[in-house]
Design a protein around this motif. Structure first.
Motif, short mmCIF file in Angstrom:
data_model
loop_
_atom_site.label_atom_id
_atom_site.label_comp_id
_atom_site.label_asym_id
_atom_site.label_seq_id
_atom_site.Cartn_x
_atom_site.Cartn_y
_atom_site.Cartn_z
N LEU A 55 0.83 -1.20 0.00
CA LEU A 55 0.00 0.00 0.00
C LEU A 55 0.87 1.26 0.00
O LEU A 55 0.64 2.17 -0.79
CB LEU A 55 -0.92 0.00 1.22
CG LEU A 55 -1.89 1.18 1.29
CD1 LEU A 55 -2.77 1.20 0.06
CD2 LEU A 55 -2.74 1.09 2.54
N SER A 60 3.55 -4.22 -5.84
CA SER A 60 3.14 -5.44 -5.19
C SER A 60 4.13 -6.58 -5.35
O SER A 60 4.02 -7.60 -4.70
CB SER A 60 1.80 -5.88 -5.76
OG SER A 60 1.93 -6.07 -7.15
N GLU A 107 -11.92 -8.91 -18.14
CA GLU A 107 -12.20 -8.92 -16.70
C GLU A 107 -10.92 -9.15 -15.92
O GLU A 107 -10.66 -8.50 -14.91
CB GLU A 107 -13.13 -10.09 -16.37
CG GLU A 107 -14.60 -9.82 -16.42
CD GLU A 107 -15.36 -11.10 -16.12
OE1 GLU A 107 -16.30 -11.39 -16.86
OE2 GLU A 107 -14.98 -11.83 -15.17
N LEU A 111 -9.25 -6.96 -12.95
CA LEU A 111 -9.02 -7.51 -11.62
C LEU A 111 -7.56 -7.40 -11.22
O LEU A 111 -7.21 -6.96 -10.13
CB LEU A 111 -9.45 -8.98 -11.63
CG LEU A 111 -9.65 -9.63 -10.27
CD1 LEU A 111 -10.57 -8.77 -9.41
CD2 LEU A 111 -10.23 -11.01 -10.43
N ARG A 113 -5.37 -5.39 -12.29
CA ARG A 113 -4.99 -4.01 -12.05
C ARG A 113 -5.49 -3.53 -10.70
O ARG A 113 -4.79 -2.83 -9.98
CB ARG A 113 -5.53 -3.11 -13.16
CG ARG A 113 -4.90 -3.43 -14.50
CD ARG A 113 -4.73 -2.20 -15.31
NE ARG A 113 -3.97 -1.20 -14.59
CZ ARG A 113 -3.77 0.04 -15.02
NH1 ARG A 113 -4.30 0.42 -16.17
NH2 ARG A 113 -3.08 0.89 -14.32
N SER A 114 -6.70 -3.90 -10.37
CA SER A 114 -7.22 -3.44 -9.07
C SER A 114 -6.45 -4.10 -7.94
O SER A 114 -6.41 -3.59 -6.83
CB SER A 114 -8.71 -3.76 -8.97
OG SER A 114 -8.91 -5.13 -8.73
N LYS A 115 -5.84 -5.21 -8.25
CA LYS A 115 -5.00 -5.85 -7.23
C LYS A 115 -3.59 -5.29 -7.27
O LYS A 115 -2.69 -5.79 -6.60
CB LYS A 115 -4.97 -7.36 -7.46
CG LYS A 115 -6.29 -8.04 -7.17
CD LYS A 115 -6.10 -9.45 -6.66
CE LYS A 115 -7.43 -10.16 -6.43
NZ LYS A 115 -7.98 -9.92 -5.10
N GLN A 116 -3.41 -4.29 -8.06
CA GLN A 116 -2.15 -3.56 -8.08
C GLN A 116 -0.95 -4.39 -8.52
O GLN A 116 0.15 -4.21 -7.99
CB GLN A 116 -1.86 -2.98 -6.69
CG GLN A 116 -3.00 -2.22 -6.07
CD GLN A 116 -3.37 -0.98 -6.85
OE1 GLN A 116 -4.44 -0.92 -7.43
NE2 GLN A 116 -2.49 -0.01 -6.91
N SER B 47 -11.59 2.41 -10.08
CA SER B 47 -11.77 1.06 -9.57
C SER B 47 -11.02 1.00 -8.24
O SER B 47 -9.89 1.44 -8.15
CB SER B 47 -11.25 0.07 -10.60
OG SER B 47 -10.57 -0.98 -9.99
N PRO B 48 -11.67 0.50 -7.20
CA PRO B 48 -11.09 0.57 -5.85
C PRO B 48 -9.75 -0.16 -5.76
O PRO B 48 -9.57 -1.19 -6.39
CB PRO B 48 -12.13 -0.13 -4.98
CG PRO B 48 -13.30 -0.41 -5.81
CD PRO B 48 -12.96 -0.18 -7.24
N ASN B 49 -8.89 0.37 -5.00
CA ASN B 49 -7.59 -0.24 -4.76
C ASN B 49 -7.76 -1.41 -3.79
O ASN B 49 -7.98 -1.23 -2.60
CB ASN B 49 -6.64 0.81 -4.19
CG ASN B 49 -5.28 0.24 -3.91
OD1 ASN B 49 -5.14 -0.92 -3.54
ND2 ASN B 49 -4.26 1.07 -4.11
N LYS B 50 -7.61 -2.60 -4.34
CA LYS B 50 -7.85 -3.79 -3.53
C LYS B 50 -6.82 -3.95 -2.43
O LYS B 50 -7.08 -4.56 -1.40
CB LYS B 50 -7.84 -5.03 -4.43
CG LYS B 50 -8.96 -5.04 -5.44
CD LYS B 50 -9.99 -6.10 -5.13
CE LYS B 50 -11.25 -5.88 -5.91
NZ LYS B 50 -11.24 -6.50 -7.24
N VAL B 51 -5.64 -3.44 -2.66
CA VAL B 51 -4.61 -3.58 -1.64
C VAL B 51 -5.03 -2.84 -0.38
O VAL B 51 -4.97 -3.38 0.73
CB VAL B 51 -3.26 -3.03 -2.14
CG1 VAL B 51 -2.25 -3.02 -1.01
CG2 VAL B 51 -2.75 -3.88 -3.29
N ALA B 52 -5.50 -1.63 -0.56
CA ALA B 52 -5.95 -0.85 0.60
C ALA B 52 -7.14 -1.55 1.25
O ALA B 52 -7.22 -1.67 2.47
CB ALA B 52 -6.35 0.55 0.15
N LEU B 55 -6.13 -4.50 3.25
CA LEU B 55 -5.45 -4.15 4.49
C LEU B 55 -6.45 -3.97 5.62
O LEU B 55 -6.27 -4.50 6.71
CB LEU B 55 -4.65 -2.86 4.29
CG LEU B 55 -3.83 -2.42 5.50
CD1 LEU B 55 -2.85 -3.52 5.89
CD2 LEU B 55 -3.08 -1.14 5.19
N LYS B 115 1.73 -12.57 1.84
CA LYS B 115 0.89 -11.82 0.92
C LYS B 115 -0.56 -11.89 1.33
O LYS B 115 -1.46 -11.46 0.61
CB LYS B 115 1.06 -12.36 -0.50
CG LYS B 115 2.42 -12.03 -1.10
CD LYS B 115 2.36 -11.96 -2.61
CE LYS B 115 3.72 -11.70 -3.22
NZ LYS B 115 4.11 -10.28 -3.27
#
Lengths: 333, 333
Positions: A55, A60, A107, A111, A113-116, B47-52, B55, B115
């Motif tokens: 974060l 990542s 999709e 996904l 990308r949103s998981k960074q 698109s929401p940051n999944k990492v944040a 956490l 992870k």
DNA sequence: TTGTAGGCGTTATCAA
DNA sequence: TTGATAACGCCTACAA
């Protein structure tokens, strides 16, 4: 409740920053405190929460890998190359299977990308040009495998299909064959299309007239290979040799040939393409073209890492030549 | 700079909590603001940051999958089952290949945990009992595939190797064969050991004396299969049938048999185990035992999800029977 | 129905 | 050489 950096800071009687320093091997921390901290880390079996770290670091250390079809025979070696190489660089790989469905592929990209993830490797993708362009515009690291795309401006690891098609056909020509059939995925796939180009080039170069009847097209499957070969065998003047654009097609062709009581390579010689594992297990062992899938997998992460390091989106294209693997399915006339 | 929840809150003229509410489909937010927020989300391609999110939520919605060997022929279908099912539940899968090296496997477990994956599926693992016990003690969701482990107390998806060994051998017996050779990975792998038990059971039940000379052991590879079969063929009284504990072994045996000018199933019948893709491509098509790898992959995810839902570590063990797939490699006497 | 503020576990900047 | 403390982007009481 697993321990956090705070726990170990408290236990070691220092601040979190100091702990963080030893965690990241930063200088400026005395031998003693360092050892004390290391000890309590071991003691509490602590391991940093990568999610929190990601974060703040905004990276990542994972790369995404989207296979268009995990059941593709070339996949395992390719994947292994990717995973092995990624690990060398300290990356993990998150993995998706698109089932050849470009919607699913899209999709997956979202996904990932949103998981960074820090970058994405796409293999075998058939479409989604728009998605790719979008990624490029955002300067997001991507590399494609197996699909040349000079127009799409995305870095690519590809195999030289035209040269390989030429190579396979030429080998048959050199062996003395002149009536060479071709089973191909044709215009259905770029790879098939390109290999066919190589086939045509070799024949033309040898001053052999192209006989359209000798070229049959089907999807990439054993069944299709069988059907295509059957059509070839029904020709009044059947070929003495076959170049199949994919080993699975060649395997289907084997079935058709052998079921007719014909022999390979006695009556018909066969050259495939891909050198999938099965190629050396069937009888006669299939002469085919190896594409170094394991190496390609590795190369794709090398390229991706490079892509991530550089500021602006580059667009390298690495094309790998194939290599003929001579086995027992061709008769030298 | 990609947009954050704050950006869209500002742009929509609301607070972040309100945005968060619509992001998570929570009630109590008026139609209008909802629409306004949705619009700006679309607008900024947010698109929401999944990492944040992970956490704070302390869950990642990713499961780890460690294959002991990605080049194992059963892997692709298994993996596909895992990936497909995981996706159904909204999970992604992070993927490791242990190269059969238990040290690497251990590393992978550690990495996956740091992870913050929500659970781990291990397939084909050979060792690391300690690691597993540790996970269990911490109540961390894990499921093993393919390895029965009543003693280790970890949930498991397994195949009934003994029953399958019995099934394959019994089929040969019923076909009239009495001198049945067995090529096995033997004590090298648990699966081989168990299948051999099934083989022995079938023979014993049929009142056939066990001839140790008919049982040869080797690693799981085509070459080993070939060598083992050669030894069998050198016997003064050679077998008329063979049960191989793995299809790859059977394929190696094919080589040895056919190279001697013998015919399958004319001179020697062969039954394999695994029903890998190649089994239906070689000639004669191999009669073997299917193990429903795709289903197993899916089942392992089901079980893992269940494991994650429950409070205390349970220890279910699901054992799947195999199914004989009759093809052309056995001669009925 | 909406907003404020604290916290998730790290890293990094700035003082001390 | 060390320690506070503000981010990172999000969720969730609790208040309003």
């Amino acid at each position: 409740m697993t321990a956090t950096i705070i726990d170990i800071a408290k236990k070691a009687g220092v601040s979190v920053s100091t702990v963080s320093r030893v965690l990241n091997n930063k200088p400026d921390v005395s031998k003693e405190t360092q050892e004390r901290i290391r000890a309590t880390i071991k003691d509490l079996d602590y391991s940093p929460n990568k999610v929190a770290r990601n974060l703040v670091l905004k990276r990542s250390n994972v790369i995404g890998f989207i296979a268009s079809d995990i059941t593709n025979a070339s996949f395992p070696e390719l994947a292994r190359g990717v995973v092995v190489k990624a690990k060398e660089y300290g990356y993990s790989v998150m993995f998706f299977d698109a089932h050849k469905d470009s919607r699913v592929e899209k999709e997956a990209i979202g996904l990932l990308r949103s998981k960074q993830v820090d970058g994405i490797i796409l293999s075998f993708n058939e479409a989604n040009r728009d998605e790719l362009l979008k990624l490029r515009d955002e300067n997001f690291p991507v590399v494609q495998i197996y699909r040349k795309s000079s127009e799409s401006m995305i870095s690519t690891i590809a195999i030289d299909n035209v040269a390989n098609g030429y190579l396979g056909t030429k080998y048959l020509l050199d062996a003395g064959h002149t009536r060479i059939g071709h089973i191909t995925t044709g215009d259905l796939t770029q790879s098939g299309y390109e290999r066919k180009l190589g086939y045509l080039k070799a024949l033309t170069e040898a001053n052999i007239d192209i006989d359209e009847n000798l070229i049959v097209e089907g999807v990439s499957s054993v069944e299709a290979g069988r059907e295509c070969m059957e059509r070839l065998l029904e020709l009044k003047s059947r070929p003495t040799a076959l170049f199949a654009s994919h080993d699975v097609l060649a395997i289907g062709a084997y079935d058709a040939i052998l079921d007719r009581g014909l022999s390979i390579p006695g009556d018909i010689s066969v050259v495939g393409h891909d050198n999938i594992e099965i190629a050396k297990m069937i009888r006669p062992r299939l002469t085919t073209i190896d594409t170094f899938k394991y190496i390609l997998g590795q190369a794709s992460v090398d390229l991706l890492i490079e892509e991530m390091a550089v500021e602006s989106h580059q667009c390298k294209e690495l094309v790998y030549p194939g290599e003929l693997v001579v086995r027992d399915s061709v008769r030298i006339l």
